[in-house]
Enzyme design. Structure first.
Site, short mmCIF file in Angstrom:
data_model
loop_
_atom_site.label_atom_id
_atom_site.label_comp_id
_atom_site.label_asym_id
_atom_site.label_seq_id
_atom_site.Cartn_x
_atom_site.Cartn_y
_atom_site.Cartn_z
N ASP A 126 0.97 -1.16 -0.01
CA ASP A 126 -0.08 0.09 0.03
C ASP A 126 0.88 1.31 0.01
OD1 ASP A 126 -2.59 1.19 -0.20
OD2 ASP A 126 -2.56 1.73 2.20
N HIS A 133 -3.70 14.21 0.26
CA HIS A 133 -3.82 13.42 1.56
C HIS A 133 -2.53 13.51 2.36
CE1 HIS A 133 -4.94 9.71 4.11
NE2 HIS A 133 -3.66 9.30 3.61
N GLU A 199 -10.46 4.34 3.84
CA GLU A 199 -9.72 5.08 2.88
C GLU A 199 -9.98 4.66 1.17
OE1 GLU A 199 -5.39 4.21 3.82
OE2 GLU A 199 -5.30 5.75 5.23
N GLU A 201 -9.12 4.31 -2.46
CA GLU A 201 -8.08 4.10 -3.02
C GLU A 201 -8.29 3.32 -4.40
OE1 GLU A 201 -4.67 2.41 -1.00
OE2 GLU A 201 -5.16 3.09 1.19
N ASP A 231 -9.12 0.58 2.07
CA ASP A 231 -7.94 0.22 2.93
C ASP A 231 -8.39 0.68 4.42
OD1 ASP A 231 -5.62 -0.41 4.34
OD2 ASP A 231 -4.66 1.39 3.68
N ARG A 235 -7.38 4.36 13.18
CA ARG A 235 -6.34 5.40 13.50
C ARG A 235 -5.75 5.52 14.81
NH1 ARG A 235 -5.47 6.29 8.11
NH2 ARG A 235 -7.24 6.98 7.08
N GLN A 238 -3.11 2.83 14.69
CA GLN A 238 -2.02 3.56 13.90
C GLN A 238 -0.98 4.70 14.60
OE1 GLN A 238 -3.55 4.93 10.16
NE2 GLN A 238 -1.65 5.40 9.27
N LYS A 251 -3.89 -1.46 9.79
CA LYS A 251 -4.05 -1.77 8.58
C LYS A 251 -4.53 -3.15 8.14
CE LYS A 251 -3.03 2.48 7.00
NZ LYS A 251 -3.84 3.39 6.44
N THR A 255 -9.00 -5.31 3.86
CA THR A 255 -8.92 -4.53 2.69
C THR A 255 -9.81 -5.01 1.71
OG1 THR A 255 -6.44 -4.54 3.13
CG2 THR A 255 -7.10 -3.80 0.92
N GLU A 361 -9.55 12.74 7.43
CA GLU A 361 -9.31 14.28 6.84
C GLU A 361 -10.95 14.75 6.88
OE1 GLU A 361 -7.78 11.92 3.56
OE2 GLU A 361 -7.00 13.87 2.95
MN MN Z 1 -3.98 2.80 2.77
#
Ligand code: MN
Length: 418
Positions: A126, A133, A199, A201, A231, A235, A238, A251, A255, A361
């Site tokens: 990834d 971003h 996420e 993507e 994904d 948070r 993370q 993560k 997915t 975000e």
């Molecule tokens: Mn990602």
């Protein structure tokens, strides 16, 4: 870019995601029929490609390549076979095709089918390739002055993910437990993630192996196709774990991929140039042609029992690095790439607040929750369904991806209960 008309009426309808120009590849089962098979989406139908091949109506190699329920064997055959597949399918399905009567028995209504992962994921990497971003996240975590790490404008930043985490659209996602740390302590606790996120993507599928470092142009030729990719990211896990080796358990929960591989050939008319380079790239990663794509993307969030709300709209052309540049960079060390490798683009955010591809975000780290039809969200709540949608839009047709969807289930009460 004219529409190629088909004898399947639904494929010619305006707004159909799967016209004859698209021909995306999936794996499907029908209740009470045979086991999983390779299929091609056309209009509102799935064409049984495995059946067509065994009936001798598709010939891609001197041996069968669609016998197993995955497209990996075709990928391994190489770009000439990829082109042969599209050419033969186009001949069989175009308006006035004399083969119509023999092909019709291999069509199945899409709405009655179950869709599975369309390929066997060899390995999964990834990336972090959207400038907006990276700037947003960096500003939240390190302040506007230090938002972009010094390497960001020179290499596509990535980490090695888990192929085992990859699931097909429609799979429920269980909220993970993990080590979390409060703001004002250095002592973590073990609990369900309270900042579970999505996420948006684009996933690139590597269709050919590499034997050593490859150029950006060679990398582009090795890409078989693209899918939408969510994904899922915890948070809070993370934030505690990511230094110094990057994301790990944050993560690894899941997915999600959209079920149809849109072949690179279907996206050729939608190639666009890279965004303006803030700093020149080193020669081995330099742009050598238009390798980004104009693909409209959006994120829909549906709280349990409420109507779905579009929370973000953006475009794949917002990516700073192309999948070809990511793949070329991936091989610089001599790292060998395999047939079926999956490359996540990284979250795709655009310049405006409404173009952000994650709740991190959109809610600015939880400081400004967003409203979704009367309820507010900073991060995902149990029962929320996230759906990514994407399509490349021409005047006469569109190349749709099919939805990439998943619902959040509550965390287990005790993950160690036996
Ligand atoms: Mn990602």
């Amino acid at each position: 870019m004219p529409l190629i008309r088909s004898w399947i009426a639904a494929a010619n309808a305006p707004g159909c995601p799967f016209p004859l120009n698209n021909l995306p590849l999936g794996v499907f089962t029908h209740p009470n029929r045979y086991g999983a098979r390779c299929g091609v989406a056309i209009g509102d139908q799935i064409l049984d490609a495995t059946g067509l091949e065994s009936a001798g109506l598709l010939r891609l190699s001197d041996r069968p390549v669609l016998a197993a329920p995955s497209w990996n064997a075709l990928m391994a055959c190489g770009p000439r076979a990829w082109g042969d597949l599209r050419a033969q399918l186009t001949t069989l399905l175009q308006a006035d095709a004399p083969e119509r009567a023999s092909v019709e028995p291999f069509l199945h209504p899409m709405d009655a089918a179950d869709l599975h992962l369309p390929f066997s994921v060899a390995e999964y990497t990834d990336f972090y390739a959207s400038l907006h971003h990276a700037t947003n996240v960096g500003t939240m975590f390190r302040g506007a002055e230090n938002a972009l790490p010094p390497n960001w404008l020179h290499i596509p930043i990535g980490y090695n993910g888990r192929a085992s985490s990859v699931v097909v659209s429609g799979t429920d996602i269980r909220r993970p437990w993990g080590q979390l740390k409060g703001r004002d302590t250095q002592t973590p606790h073990f609990a369900p993630s309270a900042r579970f996120d999505l996420e948006l993507e684009l996933g690139a599928i590597v269709g050919q192996p590499s034997q050593g470092p490859i150029t950006v142009a060679e990398a582009d030729d090795m890409i078989f196709g693209y899918v939408l990719l969510n994904d899922w990211s915890a948070r809070d896990i993370q934030a505690w774990e990511y230094q110094p080796l990057g994301p790990f358990q944050a993560k690894s929960t899941a997915t999600t991929l959209s079920p149809w591989i849109v072949m690179r050939a279907a996206l050729e008319p939608f190639r666009v140039a890279a965004p303006r380079r803030v700093l020149p790239l080193l020669p081995h990663l330099a742009d050598c042609g238009p390798m980004h794509y104009d693909i409209a993307l959006d994120v829909v969030l549906e709280a349990e029992g409420r109507p779905p709300v579009t929370i973000s709209r953006t475009n794949a052309r917002e990516l700073y690095y192309s999948a070809a540049q990511q793949l070329a960079h991936h091989t610089t060390s001599g790292c060998l790439m395999r047939v079926g490798d999956l490359l996540g683009s990284g979250t795709i955010s655009g310049p405006q607040a409404g173009n952000r591809g994650s709740l991190l975000e959109l809610s600015w780290g939880g400081e400004t929750p967003i409203d979704i039809g009367g309820v507010s969200r900073s991060f995902l709540e149990d029962g929320d369904t996230v759906t990514l949608r994407g399509a490349a839009m021409a005047d006469e047709y569109q190349i749709g991806f099919g939805p990439c969807s998943g619902r959040v289930l509550p965390a287990l009460k005790d993950p160690y209960a036996r």
